[in-house]
Design a protein around this motif. Structure first.
Motif, PDB file in Angstrom:
ATOM      1  N   GLN A  17      77.316 138.730  64.416  1.00 21.32           N
ATOM      2  CA  GLN A  17      76.641 138.962  63.139  1.00 21.32           C
ATOM      3  C   GLN A  17      75.371 139.795  63.286  1.00 21.32           C
ATOM      4  O   GLN A  17      74.784 140.216  62.289  1.00 21.32           O
ATOM      5  N   TRP A  20      74.900 143.193  61.428  1.00 17.83           N
ATOM      6  CA  TRP A  20      74.319 143.399  60.104  1.00 17.83           C
ATOM      7  C   TRP A  20      72.943 144.058  60.173  1.00 17.83           C
ATOM      8  O   TRP A  20      72.549 144.755  59.236  1.00 17.83           O
ATOM      9  N   LEU A  70      83.313 134.276  56.589  1.00 23.78           N
ATOM     10  CA  LEU A  70      82.801 134.361  57.962  1.00 23.78           C
ATOM     11  C   LEU A  70      82.536 132.970  58.538  1.00 23.78           C
ATOM     12  O   LEU A  70      82.901 132.679  59.688  1.00 23.78           O
ATOM     13  N   CYS A  85      85.746 140.455  62.174  1.00 22.82           N
ATOM     14  CA  CYS A  85      84.564 141.225  62.578  1.00 22.82           C
ATOM     15  C   CYS A  85      84.965 142.617  63.052  1.00 22.82           C
ATOM     16  O   CYS A  85      84.298 143.605  62.715  1.00 22.82           O
TER      17      CYS A  85
END
Length: 213
Positions: A17, A20, A70, A85
């Motif tokens: 993550q 991002w 997610l 992902c």
């Protein structure tokens, strides 16, 4: 003696993550730099689709879908979490590179002051349009990512004995896609190209497995 592992050790891919951070910096940098698009995206269908401010609800629900899918896949299905992902983040990266090579935008947004109505929907849309310029639109990242989320969760073990979850995932994703054109955030062309980017991942991840079943 076996020691009990921490959930983060059993599911060690939360660091994905961090993408991002890269995405947001890249996206808003382009949004700041590309203020005059070289290519305007338009289809005759765009003129037929009316503006409806209340579609801001499914449009903004993208954030709920993103967080929910997610989290569910990370916790319950590591394989499909990693697949999500890969297909979603690679697609987003492709879109950002495409925006740099072919700066594009829209001229579809109506003048809210001429609608003859003021309500919560028009207020929220005015805020959205203020924060998000009508540039860098094709392919639609909103639609590409929604399609990837629907694909991965509907093929996950969570949906194995829950056909309603597959319908919910695809229905929600398609509603978000519809919202992008009804709020004039995107052209129908952006939507088509965004969803088209999901198709190869179906054949890479799931088609052969279903053929062998």
């Amino acid at each position: 003696m076996l020691t009990k592992k921490h959930p983060l050790q059993l599911r060690p891919y939360l660091w994905y993550q961090l993408y991002w951070v890269l995405y947001l910096v890249w996206f808003f940098t382009l949004d700041h730099l590309i203020t005059t698009p070289k290519y305007l995206i338009w289809s005759p269908l765009d003129d037929v689709i009316p503006f409806c401010e209340w579609f801001f609800l499914p449009y903004c629900s993208w954030f709920l879908l993103l967080a929910g899918v997610l989290a569910l896949l990370w916790w319950n299905d590591t394989t499909n979490y990693r697949r999500l992902c890969l297909c979603m983040f690679s697609g987003m990266t492709f879109c950002l590179i495409w925006y740099m090579l072919f700066p594009n935008g829209l001229a579809l947004r109506p003048d809210l002051s001429t609608l003859g109505r003021e309500n919560l929907g028009t207020f929220v849309m005015s805020l959205l349009w203020r924060a998000d310029s009508p540039t860098n639109v094709c392919p639609s990242i909103h639609c590409q990512s929604s399609g990837c989320m629907a694909l991965c969760i509907s093929n996950s073990k969570l949906a194995k004995d829950r056909p309603w979850l597959k319908w919910l995932a695809w229905g929600w994703a398609l509603l978000i896609c519809a919202s992008t054109v009804f709020t004039k955030q995107h052209s129908i062309i952006d939507v088509a190209w965004g969803l088209a980017m999901v198709i190869p991942w179906y054949f890479i991840f799931y088609f052969r497995k279903k053929e062998r079943a």
